[in-house]
Scaffold this motif. Structure first.
Motif, PDB file in Angstrom:
ATOM      1  N   UNK A   1     -22.545 -14.173 -70.305  1.00  0.00           N
ATOM      2  CA  UNK A   1     -21.914 -15.462 -70.588  1.00  0.00           C
ATOM      3  C   UNK A   1     -21.907 -16.270 -69.300  1.00  0.00           C
ATOM      4  N   UNK A   2     -22.586 -17.411 -69.322  1.00  0.00           N
ATOM      5  CA  UNK A   2     -22.738 -18.207 -68.092  1.00  0.00           C
ATOM      6  C   UNK A   2     -21.829 -19.418 -68.064  1.00  0.00           C
ATOM      7  N   UNK A   3     -20.963 -19.517 -69.044  1.00  0.00           N
ATOM      8  CA  UNK A   3     -20.168 -20.746 -69.151  1.00  0.00           C
ATOM      9  C   UNK A   3     -19.185 -20.894 -67.994  1.00  0.00           C
TER      10      UNK A   3
ATOM     11  N   UNK B   1     -19.665 -19.834 -64.914  1.00  0.00           N
ATOM     12  CA  UNK B   1     -20.320 -19.572 -63.644  1.00  0.00           C
ATOM     13  C   UNK B   1     -20.186 -20.663 -62.591  1.00  0.00           C
ATOM     14  N   UNK B   2     -19.652 -21.811 -62.974  1.00  0.00           N
ATOM     15  CA  UNK B   2     -19.557 -22.888 -61.994  1.00  0.00           C
ATOM     16  C   UNK B   2     -18.328 -22.737 -61.096  1.00  0.00           C
TER      17      UNK B   2
ATOM     18  N   UNK C   1     -16.162 -21.422 -58.257  1.00  0.00           N
ATOM     19  CA  UNK C   1     -16.429 -20.732 -57.004  1.00  0.00           C
ATOM     20  C   UNK C   1     -15.387 -19.638 -56.810  1.00  0.00           C
TER      21      UNK C   1
ATOM     22  N   UNK D   1     -12.153 -14.604 -54.382  1.00  0.00           N
ATOM     23  CA  UNK D   1     -11.848 -13.209 -54.086  1.00  0.00           C
ATOM     24  C   UNK D   1     -13.115 -12.482 -53.652  1.00  0.00           C
TER      25      UNK D   1
ATOM     26  N   UNK E   1     -15.304 -11.427 -47.769  1.00  0.00           N
ATOM     27  CA  UNK E   1     -15.161 -12.478 -46.757  1.00  0.00           C
ATOM     28  C   UNK E   1     -14.817 -13.803 -47.429  1.00  0.00           C
ATOM     29  N   UNK E   2     -13.999 -13.708 -48.459  1.00  0.00           N
ATOM     30  CA  UNK E   2     -13.491 -14.916 -49.101  1.00  0.00           C
ATOM     31  C   UNK E   2     -12.005 -15.047 -48.793  1.00  0.00           C
TER      32      UNK E   2
ATOM     33  N   UNK F   1      -8.705 -11.009 -50.377  1.00  0.00           N
ATOM     34  CA  UNK F   1      -9.383  -9.741 -50.641  1.00  0.00           C
ATOM     35  C   UNK F   1      -8.357  -8.621 -50.644  1.00  0.00           C
TER      36      UNK F   1
ATOM     37  N   UNK G   1     -22.010 -13.173 -44.265  1.00  0.00           N
ATOM     38  CA  UNK G   1     -21.815 -13.489 -45.672  1.00  0.00           C
ATOM     39  C   UNK G   1     -20.609 -12.777 -46.227  1.00  0.00           C
ATOM     40  N   UNK G   2     -20.738 -12.351 -47.469  1.00  0.00           N
ATOM     41  CA  UNK G   2     -19.588 -11.766 -48.136  1.00  0.00           C
ATOM     42  C   UNK G   2     -19.526 -10.271 -47.871  1.00  0.00           C
ATOM     43  N   UNK G   3     -19.257  -9.936 -46.630  1.00  0.00           N
ATOM     44  CA  UNK G   3     -19.026  -8.531 -46.311  1.00  0.00           C
ATOM     45  C   UNK G   3     -18.051  -8.425 -45.145  1.00  0.00           C
TER      46      UNK G   3
ATOM     47  N   UNK H   1     -29.094 -10.569 -48.616  1.00  0.00           N
ATOM     48  CA  UNK H   1     -27.952 -10.944 -49.464  1.00  0.00           C
ATOM     49  C   UNK H   1     -26.651 -11.099 -48.666  1.00  0.00           C
ATOM     50  N   UNK H   2     -25.687 -10.245 -48.920  1.00  0.00           N
ATOM     51  CA  UNK H   2     -24.314 -10.490 -48.492  1.00  0.00           C
ATOM     52  C   UNK H   2     -24.072 -10.413 -46.988  1.00  0.00           C
ATOM     53  N   UNK H   3     -25.003  -9.816 -46.226  1.00  0.00           N
ATOM     54  CA  UNK H   3     -24.750  -9.737 -44.792  1.00  0.00           C
ATOM     55  C   UNK H   3     -24.612 -11.119 -44.169  1.00  0.00           C
ATOM     56  N   UNK H   4     -25.297 -12.062 -44.737  1.00  0.00           N
ATOM     57  CA  UNK H   4     -25.245 -13.387 -44.162  1.00  0.00           C
ATOM     58  C   UNK H   4     -24.764 -14.439 -45.164  1.00  0.00           C
ATOM     59  N   UNK H   5     -24.916 -14.158 -46.429  1.00  0.00           N
ATOM     60  CA  UNK H   5     -24.753 -15.221 -47.426  1.00  0.00           C
ATOM     61  C   UNK H   5     -23.695 -14.914 -48.473  1.00  0.00           C
ATOM     62  N   UNK H   6     -23.419 -15.937 -49.244  1.00  0.00           N
ATOM     63  CA  UNK H   6     -22.593 -15.818 -50.427  1.00  0.00           C
ATOM     64  C   UNK H   6     -23.488 -16.131 -51.632  1.00  0.00           C
TER      65      UNK H   6
ATOM     66  N   UNK I   1     -28.859 -22.794 -70.615  1.00  0.00           N
ATOM     67  CA  UNK I   1     -28.459 -21.555 -71.284  1.00  0.00           C
ATOM     68  C   UNK I   1     -26.972 -21.306 -71.025  1.00  0.00           C
ATOM     69  N   UNK I   2     -26.212 -21.186 -72.113  1.00  0.00           N
ATOM     70  CA  UNK I   2     -24.773 -20.947 -71.989  1.00  0.00           C
ATOM     71  C   UNK I   2     -24.442 -19.470 -72.109  1.00  0.00           C
ATOM     72  N   UNK I   3     -25.241 -18.796 -72.905  1.00  0.00           N
ATOM     73  CA  UNK I   3     -24.992 -17.389 -73.201  1.00  0.00           C
ATOM     74  C   UNK I   3     -26.307 -16.780 -73.644  1.00  0.00           C
ATOM     75  N   UNK I   4     -26.549 -15.546 -73.281  1.00  0.00           N
ATOM     76  CA  UNK I   4     -27.737 -14.904 -73.868  1.00  0.00           C
ATOM     77  C   UNK I   4     -27.456 -13.454 -74.201  1.00  0.00           C
TER      78      UNK I   4
END
Lengths: 237, 539
Positions: free
Chosen positions: A29-31, A33-34, A36, A39, A42-43, A46, A143-145, B287-292, B499-502
């Motif tokens: 379900x992607x509804x 996903x917008x 942000x 949690x 690194x947010x 945590x 990033x997130x770690x 991935x996560x080492x540098x980014x979100x 795409x809302x759902x798949x």
């Protein structure tokens, strides 16, 4: 006859069971996903649990007291909350439960009826309480770690359980084990400072206890105040 | 408590005063560690460049095929005076990038301040990336003969792409040059799986960018496994499709140098371009080492920009989507798989051919369609010795790199864009797309006159009082009357086709699905795919 009955029963159950036309294997379900997330490691917020273990360093504060290094140790389980201020600084609180076992090499607290020799002796404290810490992260851009960090903090624990255990062999050569709980000579609270050096999940932690374990008039020799050990951060993937 | 004066409250106050003023905190700068950064220059004025001398003839041929100017300023060398100027101020320098007109510099903050003040320095960017090989620790070494299950798997590695259509028609990637970026290739110089490649002199060049030497036949065997899925052959049976291709092997990854991979990847990219690579396979993700996750938009990382530049130069970059699919905090594809021009490959389970739970999903942070395609993520691969079973998107990507090589051999006049598009059009789900499988598995028979290519409707929408039913055609099931264990794909789209759902559902009955109009808003639509046929119902 009985076999036939069971066979017919199974067939009957299969026929009457509701048969689904489909079985969902994947549903995404992607509804939402917008949004942000706030949690994460690194947010802004945590939370994770941790397991730790440490040993006590040094001798007791007295002429006779020596702990058996390696056998005297503590283990800990806790939950930690982290609030991120920026990519370098964060802080938080934690709550943990800790079991400390002190095993003296020559202590003599045990009260023996005759001249028997003590086989084993230990003092066990179980404590719980909060800690508060300030974290400095060494990887400004990440990033997130979790990354590499230094924590400095304080803790305060309530000794909710204390037990003195020893054993000896009596005149009939039987092993006698003596347990004494709710020790009147133990202080109810502990407090001290802690430092942690972390590498993602893996943490080296040290602490210094300012408070005494034993009450002033107990005549007991204070145990070592420094401890050093390892901690494993349990971060859900 | 007589011996030490201490106030916990005082400590608390000190700690949090520190936190409040943290943003302005100034460390003792001299004690700060050396940083590794990219220093970008303003221009390349006055440099000399001879493309005929610089490029391998294959690189020139590829540029000409793509209608590109051989005198692209991007390929010009970095000005030597600029490099000298930076070297005088820095601790040291190593990788130089022509594409980015930049140099990798090790320097203290104070030195960086002086470097930044140089008139020809455009900007400075920290370098902090760690690549995660997209292979998983699920390896089972096979010391004896393959079991029947593993023989089946090895056959499926080829047959799920209908790869036999290529080699039965004489296409094995010959004339196509594939660069592989990985963590090491131990055994490639002696393993029987690569004997035909060695005997054919198909390993054109090797480069260890970490140790600055040519020998890559050591260290981590991840690259060995990956290469076996592009062109390995075990006892005349193929593990991958491009057994006749040429290879450039680049070791770009190391576990000991924490933040170094980005520059090696970039350097290897320029090397592969210069050496005439047509295809680059990279089974690595950042991935996560540098980014979100919200930064996975194909713009944030330098490797993403490098991959875009490689595509502009006519190279097809095939990259693993990543193994973060089941991660609570990540889940989506890494970079450079987030780049539009990169062919991002997700992993499928065997034998279901449905997304493996670890395979990273799309979309990108800016909503683009990723991954592009999918292939088996569990495979029989070459290890340092013998064969083994491994899984991960690392192993899906090389299967499609081999596919691309064969396709390009069949259509040598095509550009990388045409190969990219054709692979998507040939895929099992096309034109249906979802963020787990992309367009599905590319099919080699699509490029040949195979009667199996023509798809007829396999289901109907039937409007009933209970809702819109999806009814499977018995006759469309290619001779099999029972639709059990077949997968139906469907999704809900809004009026802008977002795409809302798949869903993927296992079908047990002819009446496969009932779509309740109450679940749909006006303008929304249901797109359904079953056995090669896609249809839409508008609500």
């Amino acid at each position: 006859m009985r076999l036939r009955f069971f066979f017919l029963l199974i067939i009957g159950l299969l026929l009457t069971a509701p048969l689904d036309a489909q079985e969902v294997v994947i549903h995404e379900d992607l509804k939402g996903d917008t949004l942000k997330p706030t949690f994460g490691m690194n947010r802004k917020h945590y939370r994770h649990s941790f397991l730790g273990s440490h040993f006590f360093l040094g001798d007791s504060e007295g002429p006779s007291g020596k702990l058996r290094t390696g056998l005297s140790w503590a283990m800990e389980y806790g939950i930690r909350y982290k609030r991120r201020f920026n990519n370098v600084f964060s802080g938080g609180i934690e709550w943990s439960v800790k079991r400390l076992a002190y095993i003296p090499s020559d202590w003599g607290m045990a009260v023996l009826p005759y001249e028997e020799e003590i086989r084993k002796e230990r003092l066990v404290l179980i404590q719980t309480g909060p800690g508060i810490y300030q974290r400095i992260n060494f990887q400004k851009r990440r990033g997130d770690f979790i990354g590499r960090f230094l924590d400095l903090g304080v803790y305060g624990y309530w000794n909710f359980s204390s037990r003195h255990v020893y054993s000896y062999d009596n005149a009939r050569d039987e092993r006698v084990k003596v347990k004494t709980s709710r020790l009147s000579y133990i202080q109810p609270f502990d407090y001290g400072v802690l430092a942690r050096l972390g590498f993602n999940n893996f943490v080296i932690r040290g602490s210094y206890r300012f408070s005494d374990h034993f009450k002033e008039n107990s005549g007991m020799e204070e145990f070592p105040r420094f401890s050093l050990g390892l901690e494993l951060g349990l971060h859900p993937k | 408590m007589k011996h030490i004066f201490f106030s916990p409250a005082l400590l608390l106050i000190l700690l949090f005063v520190g936190s409040a003023t943290g943003q302005q905190a100034e460390f003792n700068r001299a004690s700060e560690p050396v940083e590794n950064v990219w220093v970008f220059f303003t221009d390349k004025k006055g440099v000399r460049f001879d493309p005929l001398d610089f490029f391998h003839p294959k690189a020139i041929e590829r540029r000409l095929r793509h209608g590109q100017d051989l005198m692209d300023p991007m390929d010009f060398p970095v000005r030597e005076e600029y490099l000298q100027g930076v070297r005088q101020l820095a601790d040291s320098t190593d990788v130089v990038s022509r594409w980015f007109n930049a140099v990798s510099v090790f320097a203290h903050p104070a030195q960086l301040e002086r470097i930044a003040a140089l008139p020809y320095v455009a900007r400075i960017q920290p370098m902090t990336l760690v690549a995660l090989p997209a292979g998983r620790e699920e390896e089972i070494s096979l010391t004896a003969n393959l079991s029947s299950e593993l023989q089946e798997l090895r056959e499926a590695q080829i047959s799920h792409m209908k790869g036999q259509w290529f080699f039965e028609h004489g296409f094995d990637g010959q004339g196509i040059r594939i660069a592989i970026f990985d963590a090491g290739f131990p055994g490639v110089d002696e393993h029987p799986v690569f004997q035909h490649i060695r005997e054919g002199g198909q390993i054109v060049a090797t480069r260890d960018f970490v140790r600055r030497r040519q020998d890559v036949f050591g260290k981590n065997s991840h690259g060995t496994s990956v290469m076996s899925l592009i062109g390995g052959m075990d006892d005349s049976l193929r593990l991958g499709l491009a057994t006749g291709a040429e290879y450039l092997l680049a070791r770009t990854e190391t576990w000991t140098e924490y933040f170094s991979e980005e520059k090696y990847w970039l350097e290897a990219m320029e090397w592969a371009d210069r050496m005439g690579a047509d295809i680059i396979n990279s089974s690595l993700g950042y991935t996560y080492h540098r980014y979100f996750p919200e930064e996975m938009d194909g713009q944030h990382s330098l490797v993403a920009h490098a991959a875009q530049k490689a595509f502009q130069k006519g190279i097809l970059v095939v990259n693993a989507a990543g193994n973060e699919g089941s991660s609570k905090y990540w889940g989506v594809i890494g970079t450079p798989a987030d780049v539009t021009e990169v062919l991002s490959v997700g992993a499928l389970d065997f034998p279901s051919l449905i997304r493996a739970d670890y395979s990273s999903k799309g979309p990108t942070a800016d909503g683009r369609m990723k991954p592009n395609l999918a292939a088996l993520g569990t495979a029989v691969v070459a290890g340092k010795n013998g064969l083994k079973k491994s899984s991960g998107t690392s192993f899906a990507s090389p299967l499609l790199a081999g596919f691309a090589a064969c396709l390009w051999q069949k259509y040598p006049e095509w550009t990388n864009r045409q190969v990219y598009d054709a692979m998507q059009h040939s895929a099992t789900l096309y034109p249906y797309f979802d963020y787990s499988h992309g367009f599905g598995i590319p099919q080699a028979n699509y490029f040949f006159a195979d009667p199996g290519n023509s798809f007829r409707p396999t289901f109907d929408f039937v409007s009933t009082p209970e809702g819109v039913k999806v009814m499977i055609h018995i006759k469309s099931l290619k001779g099999e009357e029972d639709p059990a264990d077949r997968f139906l794909f469907y999704q809900v789209q809004d009026e802008k086709e977002k795409i809302l759902e798949y869903f993927v559902v296992k079908v047990h009955l002819i009446e496969a699905l009932t779509l309740d109009p109450a679940d749909f808003s006006p303008g929304q639509k249901a797109v359904v795919h079953f056995e090669g046929y896609t249809a839409t119902w508008n609500f």
